[in-house]
Design an enzyme around this catalytic site. Structure first.
Site, PDB file in Angstrom:
ATOM      1  N   PRO A  64       2.463   4.045  13.178  1.00 20.48           N
ATOM      2  CA  PRO A  64       2.975   5.311  12.618  1.00 20.48           C
ATOM      3  C   PRO A  64       1.937   6.424  12.478  1.00 20.48           C
ATOM      4  CG  PRO A  64       2.640   3.708  10.872  1.00 20.48           C
ATOM      5  CD  PRO A  64       2.395   2.989  12.166  1.00 20.48           C
ATOM      6  N   GLN A  96      -0.035  -1.377   7.029  1.00 17.28           N
ATOM      7  CA  GLN A  96      -0.586  -0.039   6.785  1.00 17.28           C
ATOM      8  C   GLN A  96      -0.526   0.173   5.276  1.00 17.28           C
ATOM      9  OE1 GLN A  96      -2.251   2.459   8.148  1.00 17.28           O
ATOM     10  NE2 GLN A  96      -2.032   3.587   6.225  1.00 17.28           N
ATOM     11  N   GLY A 148      -4.518   7.307  13.421  1.00 11.87           N
ATOM     12  CA  GLY A 148      -5.512   6.283  13.154  1.00 11.87           C
ATOM     13  C   GLY A 148      -5.576   5.969  11.680  1.00 11.87           C
ATOM     14  N   MET A 149      -6.129   4.803  11.366  1.00 16.08           N
ATOM     15  CA  MET A 149      -6.324   4.405   9.971  1.00 16.08           C
ATOM     16  C   MET A 149      -7.692   3.750   9.860  1.00 16.08           C
ATOM     17  SD  MET A 149      -5.345   4.269   6.888  1.00 16.08           S
ATOM     18  CE  MET A 149      -6.448   3.599   5.645  1.00 16.08           C
ATOM     19  N   GLU A 150      -8.460   4.240   8.902  1.00 19.11           N
ATOM     20  CA  GLU A 150      -9.873   3.902   8.790  1.00 19.11           C
ATOM     21  C   GLU A 150     -10.142   2.558   8.130  1.00 19.11           C
ATOM     22  OE1 GLU A 150      -8.165   6.324   7.207  1.00 19.11           O
ATOM     23  OE2 GLU A 150      -8.961   6.737   5.215  1.00 19.11           O
ATOM     24  N   HIS A 157     -12.988  10.715  14.020  1.00 19.12           N
ATOM     25  CA  HIS A 157     -12.429  10.943  12.677  1.00 19.12           C
ATOM     26  C   HIS A 157     -12.428   9.642  11.869  1.00 19.12           C
ATOM     27  CE1 HIS A 157      -9.651  12.799   9.683  1.00 19.12           C
ATOM     28  NE2 HIS A 157      -9.235  11.553   9.568  1.00 19.12           N
ATOM     29  N   GLU A 158     -11.840   8.608  12.430  1.00 19.83           N
ATOM     30  CA  GLU A 158     -11.744   7.352  11.665  1.00 19.83           C
ATOM     31  C   GLU A 158     -13.126   6.767  11.389  1.00 19.83           C
ATOM     32  OE1 GLU A 158      -8.994   7.204  10.401  1.00 19.83           O
ATOM     33  OE2 GLU A 158      -7.816   8.363  11.837  1.00 19.83           O
ATOM     34  N   TYR A 199      -7.100  18.563   5.644  1.00 18.02           N
ATOM     35  CA  TYR A 199      -7.898  18.324   6.851  1.00 18.02           C
ATOM     36  C   TYR A 199      -8.563  19.616   7.333  1.00 18.02           C
ATOM     37  CZ  TYR A 199      -5.371  13.873   7.367  1.00 18.02           C
ATOM     38  OH  TYR A 199      -4.871  12.615   7.175  1.00 18.02           O
ATOM     39  N   HIS A 251     -14.766   8.326   8.430  1.00 14.85           N
ATOM     40  CA  HIS A 251     -14.295   7.801   7.139  1.00 14.85           C
ATOM     41  C   HIS A 251     -15.191   6.669   6.619  1.00 14.85           C
ATOM     42  CE1 HIS A 251     -10.610   9.803   5.978  1.00 14.85           C
ATOM     43  NE2 HIS A 251     -10.023   9.596   7.139  1.00 14.85           N
ATOM     44  N   ARG A 298       4.413   7.261  16.300  1.00 17.84           N
ATOM     45  CA  ARG A 298       3.470   8.038  15.495  1.00 17.84           C
ATOM     46  C   ARG A 298       4.228   9.184  14.836  1.00 17.84           C
ATOM     47  NH1 ARG A 298      -1.988  11.402  17.265  1.00 17.84           N
ATOM     48  NH2 ARG A 298      -2.465  12.061  15.147  1.00 17.84           N
ATOM     49  N   ASP A 323       2.309   8.448   0.462  1.00 19.58           N
ATOM     50  CA  ASP A 323       2.397   7.815   1.778  1.00 19.58           C
ATOM     51  C   ASP A 323       2.951   8.787   2.817  1.00 19.58           C
ATOM     52  OD1 ASP A 323       1.480   5.423   0.854  1.00 19.58           O
ATOM     53  OD2 ASP A 323       3.346   4.309   1.152  1.00 19.58           O
ATOM     54  N   GLU A 368     -10.227  13.354   3.424  1.00 17.58           N
ATOM     55  CA  GLU A 368      -9.850  13.822   4.763  1.00 17.58           C
ATOM     56  C   GLU A 368     -10.626  15.050   5.226  1.00 17.58           C
ATOM     57  OE1 GLU A 368      -8.285  11.992   6.705  1.00 17.58           O
ATOM     58  OE2 GLU A 368      -7.479  10.553   5.264  1.00 17.58           O
TER      59      GLU A 368
HETATM   60  N1  BES Z   1      -6.414   8.159   6.319  1.00 16.98           N
HETATM   61  C1  BES Z   1      -5.603   8.805   7.272  1.00 16.98           C
HETATM   62  C2  BES Z   1      -4.236   8.192   7.414  1.00 16.98           C
HETATM   63  C3  BES Z   1      -3.310   8.374   6.216  1.00 16.98           C
HETATM   64  C4  BES Z   1      -3.150   9.596   5.634  1.00 16.98           C
HETATM   65  C5  BES Z   1      -2.594   7.318   5.741  1.00 16.98           C
HETATM   66  C6  BES Z   1      -2.299   9.740   4.551  1.00 16.98           C
HETATM   67  C7  BES Z   1      -1.738   7.455   4.665  1.00 16.98           C
HETATM   68  C8  BES Z   1      -1.589   8.673   4.051  1.00 16.98           C
HETATM   69  C9  BES Z   1      -6.269   8.812   8.646  1.00 16.98           C
HETATM   70  O1  BES Z   1      -7.646   8.858   8.630  1.00 16.98           O
HETATM   71  C10 BES Z   1      -5.833  10.059   9.356  1.00 16.98           C
HETATM   72  O2  BES Z   1      -6.168  11.102   8.892  1.00 16.98           O
HETATM   73  N2  BES Z   1      -5.096   9.930  10.451  1.00 16.98           N
HETATM   74  C11 BES Z   1      -4.640  11.039  11.236  1.00 16.98           C
HETATM   75  C12 BES Z   1      -5.492  11.221  12.453  1.00 16.98           C
HETATM   76  C13 BES Z   1      -6.547  12.221  12.302  1.00 16.98           C
HETATM   77  C14 BES Z   1      -7.351  12.350  13.568  1.00 16.98           C
HETATM   78  C15 BES Z   1      -6.051  13.564  11.850  1.00 16.98           C
HETATM   79  C16 BES Z   1      -3.259  10.749  11.740  1.00 16.98           C
HETATM   80  O3  BES Z   1      -2.807   9.626  11.596  1.00 16.98           O
HETATM   81  O4  BES Z   1      -2.637  11.642  12.289  1.00 16.98           O
HETATM   82 ZN    ZN Z   2      -8.398  10.647   7.964  1.00 17.68          ZN
END
Ligand code: BES
Ligand code: ZN
Length: 629
Positions: free
Chosen positions: A288, A161, A291-293, A317-318, A405, A321, A577, A397, A340
């Site tokens: 954790p 990640q 999702g990750m794009e 969402h992903e 968001y 991105h 998560r 991080d 975001e």
């Molecule tokens: N890009 C983010 C994950 C992220 C955010 C990684 C900040 C590192 C630092 C990803 O697209 C994301 O927003 N994930 C959300 C899910 C989303 C549907 C709100 C999550 O993991 O909760």
């Molecule tokens: Zn995101």
């Protein structure tokens, strides 16, 4: 003076940034840090990477080389890479004739979060720099899982990640969103395991464990990704599909059977999907994030496999991105809302076109609730309640702000409402097209908006309170109104429940996971043990899917309802998560007995969590300690 430090420990002792270069003593000034990186994008930037890595599950390390082609814009004599807990073993230079020689380099002092700079002396004709290295078990961007931690229980699993600043813990790189590069990779894994990357991917395991990857579009380092495990593929359409452990793959295929429709809906809104394939890798529960794009291959939590398609907005969402973030990329982490916020907005538009306006509004409403919950915690006047947020050295991080968001989504919805959907959609498409494969700052975005939407009409710009939305905390008065009939119906049941109606008397027929979330999130607190028991026995909430459990356990904790604690413990032991476990630990930590229970469980659960989740929970349960317990 030191040449070729072989280990970070050696480098630490030899923190002097002095190198010998021929007869001349060369001083390498310790590079300054900009946006969490030692790289100097305007001077010399990587344009391509060739990675070659052995994946060693026994030692839990990656060993190999990363070769970089350089774009030396300013004829710089040194190139700086970011590293974090890496062992740098050697560096080789290659000139434009293909001649190789040992490089002179130094691994500098470590800064918290940022890590150590790898500074390599280069020459005017240096074309390629190849770094020979090994990761360490400290790598914060990698999770190594034992067979017992997987669904199949027989084979190990690992994945990375990288966002925001952890790619540097598994690849030495210029770890800033300001630099994009294409890449290839040769990855060697134990036989029988499948390797996947944010690149063109294989559909089944090879017989020798060797895999070759190529990513032809330039991506920033935070989109580098690797996963290795007992993984199978199912196609869901001409350019979409799902990967997961065999135990899950058919369920995943069913839950995500709309992937093709999602890509089409996204294209209609944003313009062509430029990455070729769109697949989803459903990871083990310790992943954790939601999702990750990762480009071409979204990584996601198995929580979304709810059995009723009610949580698939996480995938829209992903997917979104693929434009906001992966194509038009936040230039700095302060501009994170550009990634975001646009993504959340587009996510809801895709939701609307496939699942209807009602569903999209429900997601909006749940989002605003999360936003308010966070704002109750941090205070509504906090600078973190703005869209543009100065990180000031905080860890990007760590869990991002909800404003990036959900407030951003309200802002962009307001823009749509004010300009009219047709005009706004035209602007969006043009924005993604104009800045494809580029970075964007908040300032630049505002300029572009002014030029393209408002011409010189500053009165109109001001009337929409755009600067307030972006730079000030809180929600301006021109926020869109949200409504959902299905949630109104849920709210009627909440009122009935509050008036004393028992669980069996509630009308819950036809509720999906999101209606349950709405109901459970709004229960009065604390409930009596008898009422908790009534709800649990009637609806089996403690055994519900993870999304239901996340909304249910706060009531269990507030009422200290012990019969549900084994289920609560099981939840904390299996799910990693961060967004799902952190609030639960926080609730537990509110009372001394709860804190004791939480620490007890965490002792057992922590080794199974990803480093990202570990860091987040360490802070909740051991706020006085900086390091892990
Ligand atoms: N890009 C983010 C994950 C992220 C955010 C990684 C900040 C590192 C630092 C990803 O697209 C994301 O927003 N994930 C959300 C899910 C989303 C549907 C709100 C999550 O993991 O909760
Ligand atoms: Zn995101």
């Amino acid at each position: 003076m030191i040449r070729k430090p072989v280990a970070i420990v050696v480098a630490l002792l030899a923190a002097v940034s002095m190198l010998s270069c021929g007869k001349k003593q060369v001083r390498i000034a310790a590079p300054t840090v900009e946006n969490y990186s030692y790289a100097k994008p305007s001077e010399v930037a990587v344009s391509h990477m060739d990675l070659d890595l052995d994946v060693d599950f026994d030692k839990k390390v990656l060993t190999g080389t990363a070769g970089f082609l350089l774009d030396n814009k300013k004829k710089a004599s040194v190139v700086h890479f970011d590293t974090w807990a890496l062992n740098i073993r050697d560096v080789v230079l290659e000139d434009d004739q293909g001649n190789e020689k040992q490089a002179r380099f130094v691994v500098g002092d470590s800064l918290e979060l940022i890590g150590r700079p790898l500074s390599v002396i280069i020459e005017p004709n240096t074309r390629r720099v190849t770094v020979k290295y090994q990761t360490t078990t400290a790598a914060r961007g990698v999770q190594w899982m034992t067979p017992e931690q997987t669904a199949g229980k027989k084979l190990p699993y690992m994945y990375t990640q990288s966002e925001a600043i952890s790619a540097r813990s598994w690849v030495p790189c210029q770890d800033t969103p300001a630099i994009r590069f294409t890449y290839t990779a040769n990855i060697h894994v134990p036989q029988g395991l499948l390797a996947l990357m944010s690149a063109e991917n294989p559909k089944q395991a090879t017989s020798d464990g060797n895999y070759r990857f190529e990513m032809k579009q330039p991506v920033p380092s935070y989109l580098l990704a690797l996963a290795v495990g007992n993984i199978q593929y199912r196609s869901t359409g001409p350019r979409t599909g799902v990967y997961s452990e065999p135990e899950m793959v058919d369920k995943a295929k069913w839950e995500l059977s709309d992937l093709e429709k999602m890509v089409q809906a996204a294209e209609k809104l944003n313009g062509p999907y430029r990455w070729g394939q769109y697949d989803v890798l459903v990871l083990p529960p310790s992943f954790p994030l939601g999702g990750m794009e990762n480009p071409r291959l979204t990584f996601c939590t198995p929580i979304i496999i709810a059995g009723d398609k009610s949580l698939v907005s996480l995938i829209t969402h992903e997917l979104a991105h693929s434009w906001s973030g992966n194509l038009v990329t936040n230039a700095t982490w302060n501009d994170f809302w550009l990634n975001e916020g646009f993504t959340t907005y587009v996510e809801r538009r895709i939701d609307e076109s496939i699942y209807g306006r009602e569903y999209a509004q429900q997601q909006d409403i749940l989002g605003v609730r999360d936003l308010n919950e966070e704002w109750d915690e941090i205070g509504k006047d906090s600078p973190d309640c703005a869209l543009y947020v100065e990180y000031n050295g905080r860890n990007p991080d760590e869990e991002p702000t909800m404003a990036a968001y959900e407030k951003a989504n309200l802002f962009l919805t307001m823009m749509e409402d004010s300009l009219g959907r047709a005009n706004w959609d035209k602007f969006l498409k043009q924005y993604f097209d104009t800045f494809a494969f580029k970075t964007m700052t908040t300032k630049h975005f505002v300029r572009y908006l002014k030029d393209n939407v408002f011409a010189d009409d500053s009165t109109r710009y001001d009337a929409l309170k755009i600067d307030d939305w972006i730079y000030k905390p809180g929600i301006p008065s021109n926020a869109p109104k949200l409504e959902s009939k299905r949630f109104d119906q849920v709210d009627t049941q909440i009122t009935a429940f509050k008036q004393g109606v028992g669980a069996k008397g509630l009308h819950t027929a036809g509720w999906t996971t999101i209606e349950w979330q709405r109901f459970l999130d709004n229960l009065p607190q604390p409930l009596s043990a008898a009422r908790i028991q009534d709800l649990d026995e009637t609806y089996h909430l403690s055994e519900g899917n993870a999304a239901v459990q996340r909304s249910w356990f706060p009531s269990v904790i507030a009422a200290n309802y012990q019969p549900a604690y084994p289920a609560l413990q099981n939840y904390l032991m299996t799910i990693g998560r961060r967004f799902y476990v952190r609030p639960i630990y926080m609730d537990l930590a509110k009372t001394p007995a709860g804190l004791e229970f939480a620490r007890e469980v965490y002792k057992k659960a922590r080794p199974g969590y990803h480093p990202m989740t570990q860091t987040g929970i360490d802070l909740v349960l051991y706020p006085e300690k900086k390091a892990a317990p």
